[in-house]
Design an enzyme around this catalytic site. Structure first.
Site, PDB file in Angstrom:
ATOM      1  N   ASP A 223       0.818  -1.201   0.000  1.00  0.00           N
ATOM      2  CA  ASP A 223       0.000   0.000   0.000  1.00  0.00           C
ATOM      3  C   ASP A 223       0.859   1.261   0.000  1.00  0.00           C
ATOM      4  OD1 ASP A 223      -2.162   1.582   2.484  1.00  0.00           O
ATOM      5  OD2 ASP A 223      -1.958   1.889   0.317  1.00  0.00           O
TER       6      ASP A 223
ATOM      7  N   ASP B 295      -1.579   5.731  -5.232  1.00  0.00           N
ATOM      8  CA  ASP B 295      -1.943   4.873  -4.111  1.00  0.00           C
ATOM      9  C   ASP B 295      -2.327   3.461  -4.546  1.00  0.00           C
ATOM     10  OD1 ASP B 295      -4.474   5.077  -1.447  1.00  0.00           O
ATOM     11  OD2 ASP B 295      -2.821   3.692  -1.853  1.00  0.00           O
TER      12      ASP B 295
HETATM   13  C1  LIG Z   1      -3.305   5.743   8.065  1.00  0.00           C
HETATM   14  C2  LIG Z   1      -2.889   6.977   7.291  1.00  0.00           C
HETATM   15  C3  LIG Z   1      -1.530   7.425   7.694  1.00  0.00           C
HETATM   16  C4  LIG Z   1      -2.917   6.680   5.790  1.00  0.00           C
HETATM   17  C5  LIG Z   1      -4.330   6.389   5.286  1.00  0.00           C
HETATM   18  N1  LIG Z   1      -4.258   5.872   3.948  1.00  0.00           N
HETATM   19  C6  LIG Z   1      -5.382   5.412   3.328  1.00  0.00           C
HETATM   20  O1  LIG Z   1      -6.471   5.319   3.901  1.00  0.00           O
HETATM   21  C7  LIG Z   1      -5.228   4.977   1.875  1.00  0.00           C
HETATM   22  C8  LIG Z   1      -4.776   3.541   1.805  1.00  0.00           C
HETATM   23  O2  LIG Z   1      -4.225   3.286   0.519  1.00  0.00           O
HETATM   24  C9  LIG Z   1      -5.929   2.536   2.102  1.00  0.00           C
HETATM   25  C10 LIG Z   1      -5.380   1.109   2.141  1.00  0.00           C
HETATM   26  C11 LIG Z   1      -6.514   0.058   2.137  1.00  0.00           C
HETATM   27  C12 LIG Z   1      -7.240   0.016   3.471  1.00  0.00           C
HETATM   28  C13 LIG Z   1      -8.309  -1.076   3.509  1.00  0.00           C
HETATM   29  C14 LIG Z   1      -7.721  -2.445   3.177  1.00  0.00           C
HETATM   30  C15 LIG Z   1      -6.972  -2.446   1.873  1.00  0.00           C
HETATM   31  C16 LIG Z   1      -5.929  -1.327   1.830  1.00  0.00           C
HETATM   32  N2  LIG Z   1      -6.910   2.652   1.020  1.00  0.00           N
HETATM   33  C17 LIG Z   1      -8.194   2.960   1.300  1.00  0.00           C
HETATM   34  O3  LIG Z   1      -8.626   3.189   2.420  1.00  0.00           O
HETATM   35  C18 LIG Z   1      -9.183   2.946   0.131  1.00  0.00           C
HETATM   36  C19 LIG Z   1      -9.982   1.659   0.261  1.00  0.00           C
HETATM   37  C20 LIG Z   1      -9.938   0.831  -1.004  1.00  0.00           C
HETATM   38  O4  LIG Z   1     -10.296   1.539  -2.135  1.00  0.00           O
HETATM   39  C21 LIG Z   1     -10.791  -0.440  -0.804  1.00  0.00           C
HETATM   40  C22 LIG Z   1      -9.805  -1.526  -0.374  1.00  0.00           C
HETATM   41  C23 LIG Z   1     -10.431  -2.804  -0.069  1.00  0.00           C
HETATM   42  C24 LIG Z   1      -9.943  -3.941  -0.690  1.00  0.00           C
HETATM   43  C25 LIG Z   1     -10.491  -5.201  -0.401  1.00  0.00           C
HETATM   44  C26 LIG Z   1     -11.517  -5.300   0.542  1.00  0.00           C
HETATM   45  C27 LIG Z   1     -12.007  -4.150   1.167  1.00  0.00           C
HETATM   46  C28 LIG Z   1     -11.463  -2.906   0.873  1.00  0.00           C
HETATM   47  N3  LIG Z   1     -11.495  -0.827  -2.033  1.00  0.00           N
HETATM   48  C29 LIG Z   1     -12.789  -0.541  -2.266  1.00  0.00           C
HETATM   49  O5  LIG Z   1     -13.475   0.024  -1.468  1.00  0.00           O
HETATM   50  O6  LIG Z   1     -13.182  -0.996  -3.520  1.00  0.00           O
HETATM   51  C30 LIG Z   1     -14.521  -0.757  -4.004  1.00  0.00           C
HETATM   52  C31 LIG Z   1     -14.781   0.746  -4.058  1.00  0.00           C
HETATM   53  C32 LIG Z   1     -14.550  -1.365  -5.394  1.00  0.00           C
HETATM   54  C33 LIG Z   1     -15.511  -1.444  -3.086  1.00  0.00           C
HETATM   55  C34 LIG Z   1      -5.131   7.703   5.287  1.00  0.00           C
HETATM   56  O7  LIG Z   1      -4.982   8.466   4.323  1.00  0.00           O
HETATM   57  O8  LIG Z   1      -5.882   7.882   6.259  1.00  0.00           O
END
Ligand SMILES: CC(C)C[C@H](NC(=O)C[C@H](O)[C@H](CC1CCCCC1)NC(=O)CC[C@H](O)[C@H](Cc1ccccc1)NC(=O)OC(C)(C)C)C(=O)O
Length: 328
Positions: A32, A217
């Protein structure tokens, strides 16, 4: 040295998983570039939370050393999260090895992580300033590995419904067409962030983007940008509608989607193939499809896996730059 692992798409390209060896145990983790914690499902978790997962067995590793008093707690943009304690162990990613990498050991994980049985944790590849370990912030695998890498880079070669690769320490020029183009990264927010001020569909008038900033990302499935750009893009698609029920723009699955070009660092335009913007069907008959480009209310756009399926991306931690080239 260098290291290379497969990146396998899961559940219709929702995420990409890669094998990581930790203290002699191999787990499939989600690389990630949008966060900076390496955390894993492990034997400390409740039996219920472990159901269906491959877990890191803390008792089995000869090299795990617990970090007294260290904890982590992380929550992501999609509302999911995990928390636990911390140790150090040897981490080997396709040959690139760090002997004392902080491994964050979940003692609690949110429901969506328990349900996603294919993934057993994350490898954060954003900048270490975003790491959540307390009281002493820890470094990412890439930061720790960099001094021993042939080049201070890692690359993402993510494919639509096919196995791709992550590589550390080298840029495999056979994986892309033409010359890689580079742009400066602004590390202030801890992301692989670059300016992206405009989009263009075909040879239409370019569309300006409020805020004009984006992050690359690998942990976000879609490509998230301003509502104005989303609406202007799908105006080219017969039958496209913003369906609140489904949670975004849908269109007939047999639509001919136009390519979408986006500005990278003010120095070049990179292309996302129209075919990659057809993310997935929303109905069993496969007549209505969900768009890979969707709206986000934020000045920071998120270029996720939809973009990576069209662009081979190199992350240079030596000079904080990002490189792109169309996949071969
Ligand atoms: C903790 C911080 C320092 C950094 C933090 N970074 C992020 O949130 C971005 C980061 O890339 C995070 C990393 C993801 C977290 C959830 C698990 C998978 C990785 N991205 C995210 O939080 C974005 C979430 C994704 O897009 C999800 C991922 C997913 C995959 C499989 C099953 C469920 C959910 N896909 C998803 O929702 O796909 C759909 C729309 C087709 C249903 C922030 O900005 O808050």
């Amino acid at each position: 040295g260098t290291g290379k692992v497969t990146a396998t798409p899961i559940n219709g390209d929702v995420e990409y998983l890669s094998p990581v060896n930790i203290g002699g145990q191999t787990l499939n983790l989600d690389f990630d570039s949008g966060s900076s914690d390496l955390w894993v499902f492990n034997s400390q978790l409740s039996t219920a939370s472990q159901t269906g997962h491959t877990v890191f067995n803390v008792a089995k590793s000869q090299t795990l050393q617990m970090m007294t008093g260290a904890t982590y707690s992380i929550s992501y943009g999609d509302g999911s999260g995990s928390a636990g304690n911390v140790g150090t162990d040897t981490v080997n990613i396709g040959g690139a090895t760090v002997t004392s990498q902080a491994i964050e050991l979940a003692t609690a994980v949110s429901a969506s992580f328990v349900e996603d049985t294919a993934s057993n944790g994350l490898v954060g590849l954003a900048f270490s300033k975003l790491n959540t370990v307390k009281p002493t912030q820890q470094k990412t695998f890439f930061d720790n590995a960099m001094p021993n890498l042939a080049e201070p880079v890692f690359t993402a070669d993510l494919r639509s419904n096919a196995v791709g690769a992550y590589e550390f320490g080298a840029i495999d020029t056979s994986k892309f067409n033409g010359t890689m183009q580079w742009a400066a990264v602004n590390t202030t927010n801890g992301f692989w962030q670059f300016s992206s001020e405009k989009f263009q569909v075909g040879d239409a008038t370019p569309m300006a983007v409020p805020g004009g900033q984006a992050i690359a990302d690998t942990g976000t499935t879609l490509m998230l940008t301003s509502a104005a750009v989303v609406n202007a893009y799908y105006a080219n698609v017969q039958g496209a509608v913003n369906d609140q029920q489904v949670g975004g723009v849908t269109f007939p699955c047999n639509s001919q989607l136009p390519d979408l070009q986006f500005d990278v660092g003010g120095s070049f335009m990179a292309n996302v193939k129209g075919s990659d913007i057809n993310f997935a069907p929303v109905d069993n008959a496969g007549t209505t499809c969900f768009g890979g480009v969707q709206a986000i209310q934020s000045n920071l756009q998120i270029y996720g896996d939809i973009m990576f399926k069209s662009q081979f991306v190199a992350f240079n931690g030596g000079n904080n730059s990002i490189g792109m080239a169309p996949h071969q």
